[in-house]
Design a protein around this motif. Sequence first.
Motif, PDB file in Angstrom:
ATOM      1  N   LEU A 190       5.199  -9.638   3.327  1.00  0.00           N
ATOM      2  CA  LEU A 190       6.433  -9.845   2.578  1.00  0.00           C
ATOM      3  C   LEU A 190       7.599  -9.447   3.474  1.00  0.00           C
ATOM      4  CD1 LEU A 190       7.620 -10.507  -0.267  1.00  0.00           C
ATOM      5  CD2 LEU A 190       7.474  -8.075  -0.764  1.00  0.00           C
ATOM      6  N   ALA A 191       8.451 -10.412   3.769  1.00  0.00           N
ATOM      7  CA  ALA A 191       9.588 -10.168   4.677  1.00  0.00           C
ATOM      8  C   ALA A 191       9.093  -9.551   5.992  1.00  0.00           C
ATOM      9  CB  ALA A 191      10.624  -9.266   3.999  1.00  0.00           C
ATOM     10  N   ASP A 192       8.035 -10.143   6.534  1.00  0.00           N
ATOM     11  CA  ASP A 192       7.443  -9.719   7.817  1.00  0.00           C
ATOM     12  C   ASP A 192       6.843  -8.316   7.780  1.00  0.00           C
ATOM     13  OD1 ASP A 192       8.149 -12.138   9.056  1.00  0.00           O
ATOM     14  OD2 ASP A 192      10.167 -11.397   9.463  1.00  0.00           O
ATOM     15  N   ARG A 193       6.609  -7.792   6.575  1.00  0.00           N
ATOM     16  CA  ARG A 193       5.984  -6.476   6.455  1.00  0.00           C
ATOM     17  C   ARG A 193       4.651  -6.599   5.747  1.00  0.00           C
ATOM     18  NH1 ARG A 193      10.259  -2.369   3.907  1.00  0.00           N
ATOM     19  NH2 ARG A 193       8.303  -1.197   3.711  1.00  0.00           N
ATOM     20  N   PRO A 194       3.556  -6.109   6.368  1.00  0.00           N
ATOM     21  CA  PRO A 194       2.251  -6.169   5.689  1.00  0.00           C
ATOM     22  C   PRO A 194       2.207  -5.192   4.512  1.00  0.00           C
ATOM     23  CG  PRO A 194       2.060  -4.974   7.761  1.00  0.00           C
ATOM     24  CD  PRO A 194       3.465  -5.503   7.702  1.00  0.00           C
ATOM     25  N   SER A 195       1.626  -5.651   3.394  1.00  0.00           N
ATOM     26  CA  SER A 195       1.493  -4.805   2.198  1.00  0.00           C
ATOM     27  C   SER A 195       0.138  -5.057   1.578  1.00  0.00           C
ATOM     28  CB  SER A 195       2.589  -5.120   1.174  1.00  0.00           C
ATOM     29  OG  SER A 195       3.866  -4.820   1.680  1.00  0.00           O
ATOM     30  N   GLN A 196      -0.261  -4.170   0.675  1.00  0.00           N
ATOM     31  CA  GLN A 196      -1.505  -4.380  -0.042  1.00  0.00           C
ATOM     32  C   GLN A 196      -1.503  -3.641  -1.370  1.00  0.00           C
ATOM     33  OE1 GLN A 196      -4.454  -2.733   2.767  1.00  0.00           O
ATOM     34  NE2 GLN A 196      -4.754  -1.019   1.344  1.00  0.00           N
ATOM     35  N   ASN A 197      -2.304  -4.149  -2.313  1.00  0.00           N
ATOM     36  CA  ASN A 197      -2.541  -3.490  -3.595  1.00  0.00           C
ATOM     37  C   ASN A 197      -4.044  -3.428  -3.818  1.00  0.00           C
ATOM     38  OD1 ASN A 197       0.282  -5.245  -4.446  1.00  0.00           O
ATOM     39  ND2 ASN A 197       0.228  -3.050  -4.807  1.00  0.00           N
ATOM     40  N   GLN A 198      -4.505  -2.298  -4.371  1.00  0.00           N
ATOM     41  CA  GLN A 198      -5.934  -2.104  -4.596  1.00  0.00           C
ATOM     42  C   GLN A 198      -6.219  -1.847  -6.067  1.00  0.00           C
ATOM     43  OE1 GLN A 198      -7.610   1.025  -2.185  1.00  0.00           O
ATOM     44  NE2 GLN A 198      -8.361  -0.414  -0.638  1.00  0.00           N
ATOM     45  N   LEU A 199      -7.420  -2.250  -6.488  1.00  0.00           N
ATOM     46  CA  LEU A 199      -7.881  -1.943  -7.837  1.00  0.00           C
ATOM     47  C   LEU A 199      -9.355  -1.549  -7.775  1.00  0.00           C
ATOM     48  CD1 LEU A 199      -7.550  -1.898 -10.945  1.00  0.00           C
ATOM     49  CD2 LEU A 199      -8.175  -4.325 -10.955  1.00  0.00           C
ATOM     50  N   HIS A 200      -9.668  -0.324  -8.218  1.00  0.00           N
ATOM     51  CA  HIS A 200     -11.058   0.148  -8.326  1.00  0.00           C
ATOM     52  C   HIS A 200     -11.535  -0.115  -9.754  1.00  0.00           C
ATOM     53  CE1 HIS A 200     -11.234   2.372  -4.447  1.00  0.00           C
ATOM     54  NE2 HIS A 200      -9.924   2.419  -4.628  1.00  0.00           N
ATOM     55  N   PHE A 201     -12.794  -0.533  -9.900  1.00  0.00           N
ATOM     56  CA  PHE A 201     -13.302  -0.832 -11.244  1.00  0.00           C
ATOM     57  C   PHE A 201     -14.794  -0.539 -11.330  1.00  0.00           C
ATOM     58  CE2 PHE A 201     -13.596  -4.613  -8.653  1.00  0.00           C
ATOM     59  CZ  PHE A 201     -14.841  -5.162  -8.958  1.00  0.00           C
ATOM     60  N   SER A 202     -15.235  -0.225 -12.538  1.00  0.00           N
ATOM     61  CA  SER A 202     -16.656   0.058 -12.790  1.00  0.00           C
ATOM     62  C   SER A 202     -17.431  -1.251 -12.863  1.00  0.00           C
ATOM     63  CB  SER A 202     -16.813   0.814 -14.107  1.00  0.00           C
ATOM     64  OG  SER A 202     -18.175   0.843 -14.494  1.00  0.00           O
ATOM     65  N   LEU A 203     -18.622  -1.262 -12.314  1.00  0.00           N
ATOM     66  CA  LEU A 203     -19.461  -2.458 -12.372  1.00  0.00           C
ATOM     67  C   LEU A 203     -20.293  -2.516 -13.647  1.00  0.00           C
ATOM     68  CD1 LEU A 203     -20.712  -2.729  -8.670  1.00  0.00           C
ATOM     69  CD2 LEU A 203     -18.983  -4.108  -9.809  1.00  0.00           C
ATOM     70  N   SER A 232      -7.203  -8.651 -13.506  1.00  0.00           N
ATOM     71  CA  SER A 232      -5.817  -8.944 -13.863  1.00  0.00           C
ATOM     72  C   SER A 232      -4.927  -8.065 -12.989  1.00  0.00           C
ATOM     73  CB  SER A 232      -5.594  -8.643 -15.348  1.00  0.00           C
ATOM     74  OG  SER A 232      -4.254  -8.851 -15.702  1.00  0.00           O
ATOM     75  N   LEU A 233      -4.255  -8.677 -12.008  1.00  0.00           N
ATOM     76  CA  LEU A 233      -3.501  -7.923 -11.007  1.00  0.00           C
ATOM     77  C   LEU A 233      -1.997  -8.106 -11.195  1.00  0.00           C
ATOM     78  CD1 LEU A 233      -5.656  -8.936  -7.907  1.00  0.00           C
ATOM     79  CD2 LEU A 233      -5.887  -6.878  -9.296  1.00  0.00           C
ATOM     80  N   TYR A 234      -1.271  -7.026 -11.021  1.00  0.00           N
ATOM     81  CA  TYR A 234       0.193  -7.058 -11.071  1.00  0.00           C
ATOM     82  C   TYR A 234       0.720  -6.437  -9.777  1.00  0.00           C
ATOM     83  CZ  TYR A 234      -0.151  -8.032 -16.085  1.00  0.00           C
ATOM     84  OH  TYR A 234      -0.427  -8.596 -17.301  1.00  0.00           O
ATOM     85  N   PRO A 235       0.929  -7.231  -8.734  1.00  0.00           N
ATOM     86  CA  PRO A 235       1.363  -6.646  -7.460  1.00  0.00           C
ATOM     87  C   PRO A 235       2.729  -5.972  -7.579  1.00  0.00           C
ATOM     88  CG  PRO A 235       1.499  -9.047  -7.401  1.00  0.00           C
ATOM     89  CD  PRO A 235       0.791  -8.693  -8.673  1.00  0.00           C
ATOM     90  N   GLU A 236       2.850  -4.819  -6.973  1.00  0.00           N
ATOM     91  CA  GLU A 236       4.114  -4.094  -6.922  1.00  0.00           C
ATOM     92  C   GLU A 236       4.631  -4.139  -5.483  1.00  0.00           C
ATOM     93  OE1 GLU A 236       6.006  -2.703  -9.244  1.00  0.00           O
ATOM     94  OE2 GLU A 236       4.656  -3.404 -10.821  1.00  0.00           O
ATOM     95  N   PHE A 237       5.773  -4.767  -5.278  1.00  0.00           N
ATOM     96  CA  PHE A 237       6.318  -4.908  -3.936  1.00  0.00           C
ATOM     97  C   PHE A 237       7.183  -3.701  -3.584  1.00  0.00           C
ATOM     98  CE2 PHE A 237       6.343  -9.790  -4.678  1.00  0.00           C
ATOM     99  CZ  PHE A 237       4.970  -9.804  -4.563  1.00  0.00           C
ATOM    100  N   PRO A 238       7.288  -3.373  -2.293  1.00  0.00           N
ATOM    101  CA  PRO A 238       8.147  -2.249  -1.878  1.00  0.00           C
ATOM    102  C   PRO A 238       9.594  -2.456  -2.339  1.00  0.00           C
ATOM    103  CG  PRO A 238       6.782  -3.008  -0.051  1.00  0.00           C
ATOM    104  CD  PRO A 238       6.607  -4.003  -1.150  1.00  0.00           C
TER     105      PRO A 238
END
Length: 788
Positions: free
Chosen positions: A533-546, A275-281
């Motif tokens: 986003l608006a010609d700017r590369p962005s990313q969001n990460q999520l670490h999780f236990s397997l 369940s991801l909630y991207p946060e934009f700059p």
Amino acid sequence: MSNDQMKLTTQTSTMDCCGLVTAQKEPVPLKSIEVELEVRDHVATVVSTLNYENKEDQPIEAVFVFPLPGDAAVCHFSAKIGQTQIVAEVKEKQQAHEDYDDALSSGQQAFLLEESEQSPDVFCLSVGSLPPGESASIRLEYVSELAVQADEGLRFCLPAVLNPRYQPQGSEGASVKVTSVPASLVPYTLSFSARVSSPRQISKVESNCSLDPLQYLSTEQTQAAVKLAAGHKFDRDVEVLIYYKDAHQPTAVVEAGQASAKPGTLMGDPVVMLSLYPEFPKSVMSSVVSCGEFVFLLDRSGSMDFATTVDEQQETRIGSARDTLLLLLKSLPMGSYFNIYSFGSSYEHIFPKSVEYSEKTLEEALKKVEKMTADLGGTEILEPLKHIYSQPCIPNQPRQLFVFTDGEVGNTKEVINLVRKNSGSHRCFSFGIGEGASSALINGLAKEGGGHAQFITGTDRMQPKAMQSLRFALQPVVVNISVTWDLPKGVSVTSLSPPITTLFQGQRSLIYAQLTGQSSEAAEGCVTVKYSLADRPSQNQLHFSLKPAEDTGLTVHRLGAQTLIRSLEMEERDDDGKHDEAVKEKVVELSVQSGVSSSFTAFIAVNKGNGEPIQGPLVCRYVETPMANYNFCAMRSSNSLFPVPVGNTTVHSACYSSSFDASFDSCRREVDVSMIKQPPRDPLLQLVSLQKATGCWLLDPALATALGKTSEEVEKTKPSVVNKEVWATILALIWLHALKMDFKEEWELLAMKAVSWLRAQNAACVAECVEAGNTLLGCEVQKDVLGL
């Protein structure tokens, strides 16, 4: 009964009746409904038990048609006859029909549960050979994701109604037909209980129905239980809203595979739900897009004249939609383009093609919007959509489609497929108005159109939800979205979700994936969502236990299977509407393996006890509801699905003309319009209606009235060096901030337009104006609060 007869009977029954009726046109009384809801974070598991009794002196075959949420994954179906429990299995639909037919011919009890071919949120249950005096208890289980609302609540809806499905003119088949009944005549009981658990604190649980007080089951308030208050009549959808503290935290749930299933298969391997909630700059989000082509598509079928609640004092759906269009149009940016379509049995558009947003085009549009009534008959949405898509896109003006409907249509899948085919050229934002609006249609439009879905029920205001969607539409388009996985050596991943095509700030994205291979319990995985986003590369990460979570059952597996099934079903037909047999086989295999329903499979349960062969054919029929018992024009409540008594006779809701909307419209015109008391204009909307396209207000008597002042008071207090438009605009902004802060999400965008206009004027003495305006209006709003 032959296979062909059986198929024809079942298909006819599926679309032609609601409720449980016998071959002799008699009802099988529905005695009670028991619903147990379990919510884990944002996933719901629902167990419904329907209890029936055959009071006839001979065996019966009956058919029951009912709604479920459009994205529900039906995963268990069983029936109990006397002390005998029969558990259904999933089979290919043709095979299930043949088994059902064979069972009835042999005198065996049989049950068949299948999805409607026209819409995935309507199910048909055939109950075959129920013995005289016998009771039947039917248990149905499904799982679904809970949608996030504008106020961050998670919405669960238990549908009690199924509005008439309007069938397009000239199409084959009739629509699902149901009629309304007074709540006081519903003869069965409903018990509803819910348990909620989450890693986060549960803030509150609300409902449109009366609830017993919420009981917390843990000191951390992460578990709670609630029930419907005693005496509830199942005369409306039961809507439950669940609120968590810090709801926008990304989460991951890894669920262990089924022990009895083969490793390497979907059910045998672990499945992860992200369940991801991207946060934009913030620097990008601070500037909204100032361009776009905004196309508004408004339902004007007869049922839009209903109130959104059973309270007749409430504004009608069409009235609320008109007010919402006013707010949306006033909030559009200068330099954008727009058009307004409305539809019923036919469709209309205000302009031949989208026009540039200006004072002239805005005024012309608003004059026509004010005159819009629910007078266009039925609900044929396909043709206006085709016309919209036939219009060439305007260069550098991304198309944004807003669809408002209370509707149920018989060709849901065809409509959604059209939106999907055109998803590359636009985003679609959908609004389901009132109880009974098809969740399959509303969610499907938004999902396939890369937009956002909203539901307006009960006393909800449409305006804040529409403005949230407009804010989404004004966000820069996110492109080049990719999802990459970083997993331990020996673990591979297979995505079950379609590729993410749209992202909005703060809006949830769900990803399901199958994990194959072995890892240590301490192992960790990572998923990265990259985008531009608006010609700017962005990313969001999520670490999780397997490490698999405990006590999750197979809920995540079933939702993952449902997600993949729906994606494959969308691919299954080519442009000519022909079946892709390979894809169909894959859907059937996946459905049978996971035990989750699909459009190509059905649940079949046969009691293989000692049955006597039945002599002669079993025929399914439905019951006409005597309309004379009710004032047709007054029937503005939702449509009940279940058996109801009329006079001394119990009948089932059945058989509504597919031209319901058109019939209602002709009836409505017979009412003396002068007798209908029009509600006074909302002061906020009165002020909004006076704003110009550029964002300013004019200093005129209408503004003075909206501010609660006389023209003389407003003129006399104006600082001498300031022009009239600047003074009027500052007064309007002060009034909004001082008196309408509770509705800020509705006027925030048009206030931003006003501030931009004021800045462009380079007006002198702004501070003096704000001080004079506060004195006049009796307020204490600071200049910086206004954004000046």
